[in-house]
Enzyme design. Structure first.
Site, PDB file in Angstrom:
ATOM      1  N   SER A 163       0.828  -1.197   0.000  1.00  9.37           N
ATOM      2  CA  SER A 163       0.000   0.000   0.000  1.00  9.37           C
ATOM      3  C   SER A 163       0.872   1.260   0.000  1.00  9.37           C
ATOM      4  O   SER A 163       0.600   2.230  -0.714  1.00  9.37           O
ATOM      5  CB  SER A 163      -0.908  -0.059   1.230  1.00  9.37           C
ATOM      6  OG  SER A 163      -1.437   1.174   1.521  1.00  9.37           O
ATOM      7  N   ARG A 171       2.493   9.732   5.642  1.00  9.07           N
ATOM      8  CA  ARG A 171       1.687   8.888   6.530  1.00  9.07           C
ATOM      9  C   ARG A 171       0.249   9.413   6.624  1.00  9.07           C
ATOM     10  O   ARG A 171      -0.700   8.641   6.742  1.00  9.07           O
ATOM     11  CB  ARG A 171       2.350   8.851   7.906  1.00  9.07           C
ATOM     12  CG  ARG A 171       1.804   7.827   8.841  1.00  9.07           C
ATOM     13  CD  ARG A 171       2.374   6.452   8.570  1.00  9.07           C
ATOM     14  NE  ARG A 171       1.752   5.491   9.461  1.00  9.07           N
ATOM     15  CZ  ARG A 171       2.263   4.335   9.807  1.00  9.07           C
ATOM     16  NH1 ARG A 171       3.411   3.951   9.300  1.00  9.07           N
ATOM     17  NH2 ARG A 171       1.634   3.541  10.640  1.00  9.07           N
ATOM     18  N   HIS A 185      -1.306   8.188   3.460  1.00 10.41           N
ATOM     19  CA  HIS A 185      -1.455   6.735   3.504  1.00 10.41           C
ATOM     20  C   HIS A 185      -2.594   6.318   4.426  1.00 10.41           C
ATOM     21  O   HIS A 185      -3.377   5.422   4.105  1.00 10.41           O
ATOM     22  CB  HIS A 185      -0.137   6.110   3.973  1.00 10.41           C
ATOM     23  CG  HIS A 185      -0.171   4.623   4.006  1.00 10.41           C
ATOM     24  ND1 HIS A 185      -0.310   3.900   5.172  1.00 10.41           N
ATOM     25  CD2 HIS A 185      -0.119   3.710   3.018  1.00 10.41           C
ATOM     26  CE1 HIS A 185      -0.322   2.614   4.901  1.00 10.41           C
ATOM     27  NE2 HIS A 185      -0.204   2.461   3.595  1.00 10.41           N
TER      28      HIS A 185
END
Ligand code: SF4
Ligand code: SF4
Length: 259
Positions: free
Chosen positions: A67, A90, A93
């Site tokens: 991912s 992050r 994500h």
């Protein structure tokens, strides 16, 4: 996750007496951890007077690895350098919201200040339980909403919980907002009044009422150098937790490097 005992251990023995699983054994220089018995309760972290016990993160799952690779192929993060990029990546994500790559704002000292605070075991005050749930490896995370059963007149529960937290953690906490604009406004008021002095602020409230305004106020004020935020209505607990998880990973790396 299990824990490791760093070289800074003074062999005081406090953790040995605390561990409910007897997963810590007395050893010549510092306690040894029996991984098979450790249940990751992190009680030993709480009692160690010199922060010598650190959690070890689980290995990165192959799905997360894939991912992350797909995300970095799709999203242009070239505007961000070094550790700022780690934090923004992050956030993207954790939410699959690629707009954070363009709307994120990271103050010039924010990442360093947050990493230092986390590495030192600072309190992490969150405006929502969802944020706390999203940062399981951060031992000092708290949300005081449950201590405010009803909104006081003229205030919101979220803001009242932040005022309560300011009494308990006036100095050097990491403050994290993934939900309520009123909570972030409350922190800004408390800081302006000299009541609270954050180590750093992750300010990512979400929604159409007040979120953008609260984040603009954060970015326009004295806390800007230590703020991680974004522009616009988007934000949310996953984004805030993502930012904190990135900071926690950097803090762990720092602690491990110093042991
Ligand atoms: S995390 Fe909990 S079970 Fe594991 S060593 Fe520490 S106190 Fe014991
Ligand atoms: S509480 Fe900390 S300093 Fe004391 S023995 Fe355990 S790891 Fe070492």
């Amino acid at each position: 996750v299990t824990v490791v005992v760093a070289a800074t251990c003074t062999a005081c023995g406090a953790c040995l007496a605390t561990c409910p699983e007897r997963a810590l054994l007395r050893a010549p220089r510092r306690p040894a951890v029996i991984d098979a018995l450790c249940t990751d309760c992190l009680a030993c972290l709480e009692v160690c007077p010199v922060d010598a016990i650190v959690p070890v993160p689980p290995p990165v799952h192959p799905i997360e690895e894939a991912s992350y690779r797909i995300m970095t192929e799709r999203v242009d993060l070239s505007a961000w350098d070094g550790r700022d990029r780690d934090v923004v990546a992050r956030m993207v994500h954790a939410t699959a919201d690629e707009s954070f790559a363009g709307t994120a704002r990271v103050g010039e000292r924010a990442v360093e200040a947050a990493v230092v605070a986390l590495a030192a075991g600072a309190a992490v005050v969150c405006d929502a339980r969802m944020v706390v749930a999203g940062i399981p490896s951060v031992a000092g995370a708290v949300c005081l909403l449950d201590e405010v059963p009803a909104a006081p007149p003229g205030d919101t529960r979220s803001a009242a919980a932040i005022r309560r937290a300011a009494e308990r953690y006036p100095d050097d906490a990491l403050w994290v907002f993934g939900n309520a604009p009123t909570a972030l406004f409350a922190l800004l008021e408390l800081h302006a009044a000299g009541v609270v002095r954050p180590a750093a602020v992750v300010g990512l409230p979400v929604g159409y009422v007040g979120a953008a305004e609260s984040k603009e106020a954060l970015w326009a004020g004295d806390l800007r150098p230590i703020a991680i935020t974004n522009s616009g209505a988007r934000g949310g607990s996953p984004a805030a937790a993502g930012a904190v998880n990135a900071l926690a990973r950097l803090a762990r790396a720092r602690r491990e490097a110093s042991t």
